[in-house]
Structure formats: structure tokens, C-alpha cells
Enzyme design. Structure first.
Site, PDB file in Angstrom:
ATOM      1  N   ASP A 133       0.788  -0.983   0.255  1.00 18.19           N
ATOM      2  CA  ASP A 133      -0.005  -0.037  -0.176  1.00 18.19           C
ATOM      3  C   ASP A 133       0.948   1.244   0.040  1.00 18.19           C
ATOM      4  O   ASP A 133       0.461   2.528   0.728  1.00 18.19           O
ATOM      5  CB  ASP A 133      -1.049  -0.230   1.143  1.00 18.19           C
ATOM      6  CG  ASP A 133      -2.200   1.085   1.181  1.00 18.19           C
ATOM      7  OD1 ASP A 133      -2.290   1.552   0.037  1.00 18.19           O
ATOM      8  OD2 ASP A 133      -2.634   1.423   2.222  1.00 18.19           O
ATOM      9  N   CYS A 188     -21.680 -10.736  -5.395  1.00 18.22           N
ATOM     10  CA  CYS A 188     -22.295  -9.886  -4.855  1.00 18.22           C
ATOM     11  C   CYS A 188     -23.899 -10.169  -5.025  1.00 18.22           C
ATOM     12  O   CYS A 188     -24.981  -9.976  -4.115  1.00 18.22           O
ATOM     13  CB  CYS A 188     -21.908  -8.349  -4.902  1.00 18.22           C
ATOM     14  SG  CYS A 188     -20.505  -7.928  -3.929  1.00 18.22           S
ATOM     15  N   CYS A 194     -24.397  -3.432   2.034  1.00 11.20           N
ATOM     16  CA  CYS A 194     -23.270  -2.374   2.359  1.00 11.20           C
ATOM     17  C   CYS A 194     -23.944  -1.008   2.012  1.00 11.20           C
ATOM     18  O   CYS A 194     -23.544  -0.049   2.895  1.00 11.20           O
ATOM     19  CB  CYS A 194     -21.900  -2.910   1.721  1.00 11.20           C
ATOM     20  SG  CYS A 194     -22.033  -3.290   0.144  1.00 11.20           S
ATOM     21  N   CYS A 198     -24.475   1.872   4.786  1.00 11.43           N
ATOM     22  CA  CYS A 198     -23.548   2.892   5.063  1.00 11.43           C
ATOM     23  C   CYS A 198     -24.022   4.322   5.396  1.00 11.43           C
ATOM     24  O   CYS A 198     -25.121   4.651   4.774  1.00 11.43           O
ATOM     25  CB  CYS A 198     -22.972   3.476   3.692  1.00 11.43           C
ATOM     26  SG  CYS A 198     -21.765   4.846   3.449  1.00 11.43           S
ATOM     27  N   CYS A 214     -17.326   9.641   2.920  1.00 10.29           N
ATOM     28  CA  CYS A 214     -16.989   8.580   3.597  1.00 10.29           C
ATOM     29  C   CYS A 214     -16.095   8.574   4.776  1.00 10.29           C
ATOM     30  O   CYS A 214     -15.256   9.732   5.050  1.00 10.29           O
ATOM     31  CB  CYS A 214     -15.778   7.638   2.547  1.00 10.29           C
ATOM     32  SG  CYS A 214     -15.528   6.137   3.372  1.00 10.29           S
ATOM     33  N   CYS A 241     -13.534   3.381   9.294  1.00 11.20           N
ATOM     34  CA  CYS A 241     -14.852   2.759   9.406  1.00 11.20           C
ATOM     35  C   CYS A 241     -15.142   1.464   8.879  1.00 11.20           C
ATOM     36  O   CYS A 241     -14.509   1.142   7.535  1.00 11.20           O
ATOM     37  CB  CYS A 241     -15.711   3.738   8.773  1.00 11.20           C
ATOM     38  SG  CYS A 241     -17.613   3.149   8.374  1.00 11.20           S
ATOM     39  N   CYS A 244     -19.347  -0.967   6.383  1.00 14.02           N
ATOM     40  CA  CYS A 244     -19.751  -1.625   5.066  1.00 14.02           C
ATOM     41  C   CYS A 244     -19.375  -3.101   5.094  1.00 14.02           C
ATOM     42  O   CYS A 244     -19.790  -4.026   4.372  1.00 14.02           O
ATOM     43  CB  CYS A 244     -19.432  -0.888   3.731  1.00 14.02           C
ATOM     44  SG  CYS A 244     -17.850  -0.160   3.679  1.00 14.02           S
ATOM     45  N   CYS A 248     -21.448  -7.171   5.646  1.00 15.53           N
ATOM     46  CA  CYS A 248     -21.174  -8.093   4.454  1.00 15.53           C
ATOM     47  C   CYS A 248     -21.403  -9.532   4.711  1.00 15.53           C
ATOM     48  O   CYS A 248     -20.658  -9.955   5.776  1.00 15.53           O
ATOM     49  CB  CYS A 248     -19.722  -7.836   3.646  1.00 15.53           C
ATOM     50  SG  CYS A 248     -19.573  -8.997   2.454  1.00 15.53           S
TER      51      CYS A 248
END
Ligand code: SF4
Ligand code: SF4
Length: 310
Positions: A133, A188, A194, A198, A214, A241, A244, A248
Site C-alpha cells: 500500500d 455480490c 453495504c 453506509c 466516506c 470505518c 460496510c 457483508c
């Protein structure tokens, strides 16, 4: 000169070592250009969905063409390491995202990947570079292409076996390994949990997040004071956060990580709402020593605590 049988054998050895190091999934993708992602990425940027994350605008060409990051790239080896904790915070308290409970994953994963990269370089198979990342890479797309999972409507990578609470990281190498088949399915289906859960309606379309809404953006990336464009409620989120992901259904199968460095300081799990209000800088430094939460500094976290407390 190494032949394809050697590389096939090395691929198996790398997969075994990756498991020993705590990775749950690994896949090998051909290092092609990601031309099919270009329009989507450009539209996301043009719409300003990256909010004040200026760095997202930089190096857009490198995100599409991985050879610009690592000339001669042939293979992207994608790794998924769980960060799902054995125990979570009290449901009634202010929340830190699960990925930030323990030590900063950048350092932890880098060491593990260095171990694996040595298997390639020390034996003369080629050269490579590690990414945790830490560079402009479309990590989720590479993980999908490496066969690890699909990109869910919340925009994160979902593995069919153990859901989405995974850190993704990569080794890009000029060694031409046998490639895995991309994950071309999307499970999905008609689910919209999700999107419905949110609290700020930040998932504006399947797989598209408007960072301006977000809470992960506002609690981690946003610098300075909050303004009139800040969401009204923080839903008890003070760093990141997970809402979401928590809702799931694929995360019912989450696998607890086995990495000691990702374990939280014991105090973190017992802090109540009123304790967060009284957080001192000394306690902050103890709780979040080497943690990604240090990114907001004490001032940022206390700003978030005030906001979450209304
Ligand atoms: S991280 Fe939170 S605010 Fe952001 S899209 Fe997911 S649920 Fe919404
Ligand atoms: S909650 Fe449903 S729609 Fe959202 S990512 Fe998970 S499976 Fe996909």
C-alpha cells in the site's frame, strides 16, 4: 538460465512460505497494462470522488501501466493477509477500524515480503520490488487478476472463503511465473447490504465510493478542522470505518489473523465512550505505539472523538 519447470517449482515454494508467514491467499498475475481500468479511474478522479487526496491524482499513468513502476515487470504476485481480530471493541464504544488495532501493517508485511523476494533474487530467478500500500497500484484489481477474489459493491476485495478483512500487498518481478486464472465471477448478486448500511451514503454505485462522504476519509485522511461539508454524524467512528464490511455476509467466514504484531494493546478493547473523552496524550502514545492511528496524531484523534460525541 531458469526454465519454466524451475519457476513452477519456485511458485509452489513461495506459496508454502507465504502460508508459513501468515498469508491466507497468494496469486500470480501477468503484469499487463490495466487499460480497462483507465476510464473508471479517470471518471472517479474527474468527479472529485478522491476529495482532498491529491496524491490519488498523481501517477495515474503508473496505476494503469505497472511497467512504469517496475520496468520489465512480468508478474505481479498478490498476497492477502488477514487482520480480523480475535476480539473486537465493545459495541457501544467509539470505534477504531480493525485494521488499525495493532502495529502498522506496512512494516509488518514488508518484512514478510522481503523474505519471499529473497527466494526469487537469491536464486537468480530475477529481480523484484515490494509494495505494501506504498505506491500507486490498483491492489484490488491485481488481487482479482491473481485469482484471489472479486471486488465487492463496497469496493473492497472479497475472498470467497474468508471475506474481506485482508491487507493486500504485492511483489512485482521480472521473473515470468506460471499465472493463475483471474477471478471473473462476482458473488455480490442482488445483495445491497453495504450500500444500505453506509451511514453517509458514500457508496454511490456498486464499487464506487465518494470519499467526500466516506467516514474513513474524514477520520483518517482529512487534515484540519471539519467544515460544513463534513458528514453530520460519525456513527461512533473515530479512526476508519468498518460498517460496510461488518454487514457483508461474506465476512461471517472471516478468519482470525495469526500475527502477534496486529494484536491491540489490551486497554484498547476495554475503553468505554467516557474513557475516550478523557484520553490523554500519554495514554494515546501507549495505546497506539507503532499503530497506523499515529497518522492522525493525538490532535486528529481527539478532533474525531469530539465530533463522534456530537
Ligand atoms: S467505510 Fe463507512 S462511510 Fe465509507 S463507504 Fe464504508 S460504510 Fe460508508
Ligand atoms: S454486503 Fe453484499 S453487496 Fe456489499 S460487498 Fe458484501 S456481498 Fe457485496
Amino acid at each position: 538460465m531458469k526454465n519454466s519447470t524451475d519457476l513452477k517449482k519456485l511458485k509452489q515454494q513461495i506459496a508454502t512460505r507465504a502460508k508459513q508467514l501468515g498469508f491466507s491467499f497468494i496469486g500470480f498475475a501477468r503484469a499487463n497494462q490495466l487499460d480497462h481500468c483507465k476510464n473508471r479511474l479517470n471518471a472517479w478522479l474527474e468527479n472529485g470522488y478522491h476529495a482532498e487526496m491529491q496524491y490519488m491524482e498523481n501517477h495515474a499513468d503508473k496505476r494503469i501501466d505497472i511497467a512504469k513502476l517496475f520496468p520489465g515487470a512480468k508478474t505481479v504476485i498478490s498476497f492477502a493477509h488477514s487482520y480480523f481480530p480475535a476480539k473486537e471493541q465493545d459495541p457501544e464504544t467509539l470505534k477504531i477500524a480493525k485494521y488499525a488495532y495493532g502495529q502498522d501493517y506496512h512494516h509488518v508485511l514488508k518484512k514478510k515480503l522481503a523474505n519471499i523476494l529473497n527466494m526469487i533474487t537469491d536464486n537468480g530467478y530475477g529481480s523484484g520490488r515490494i509494495f505494501t500500500d506504498s505506491a500507486p497500484i490498483l491492489e484490488r484489481e491485481w488481487a482479482r487478476r491473481a485469482g484471489i477474489g472479486w471486488i465487492g459493491k463496497h469496493s473492497l476485495l472479497i475472498t470467497p472463503k474468508h471475506g474481506s478483512f485482508f491487507f493486500l500487498s504485492e511483489i512485482i518481478t521480472d521473473a515470468e511465473f506460471p499465472y493463475d486464472a483471474p477471478f471473473d465471477k462476482n458473488y455480490c448478486g442482488t445483495c445491497t447490504r453495504c450500500i444500505d448500511a453506509c451511514p453517509t451514503n458514500a457508496i454511490i454505485a456498486p464499487g464506487i465510493i465518494d470519499s467526500n462522504k466516506c467516514l474513513s476519509y474524514w477520520t483518517i485522511e482529512h487534515k484540519g478542522e471539519f467544515g460544513t461539508n463534513t458528514p453530520e454524524k460519525f456513527s461512533d467512528r473515530i479512526f476508519g470505518c468498518d460498517i460496510c464490511q461488518d454487514v457483508c455476509p461474506w465476512n461471517k467466514k472471516s478468519i482470525v489473523h495469526n500475527e502477534n504484531s496486529f494484536a491491540p494493546h489490551p486497554d484498547l478493547l476495554s475503553l468505554k465512550k467516557e474513557d475516550w473523552k478523557k484520553l490523554s496524550i500519554d495514554h494515546f502514545n501507549i495505546l497506539f505505539k507503532k499503530s497506523p492511528v499515529k497518522r492522525t496524531k493525538f490532535s486528529g484523534l481527539t478532533r474525531n472523538i469530539k465530533k463522534a460525541n456530537g
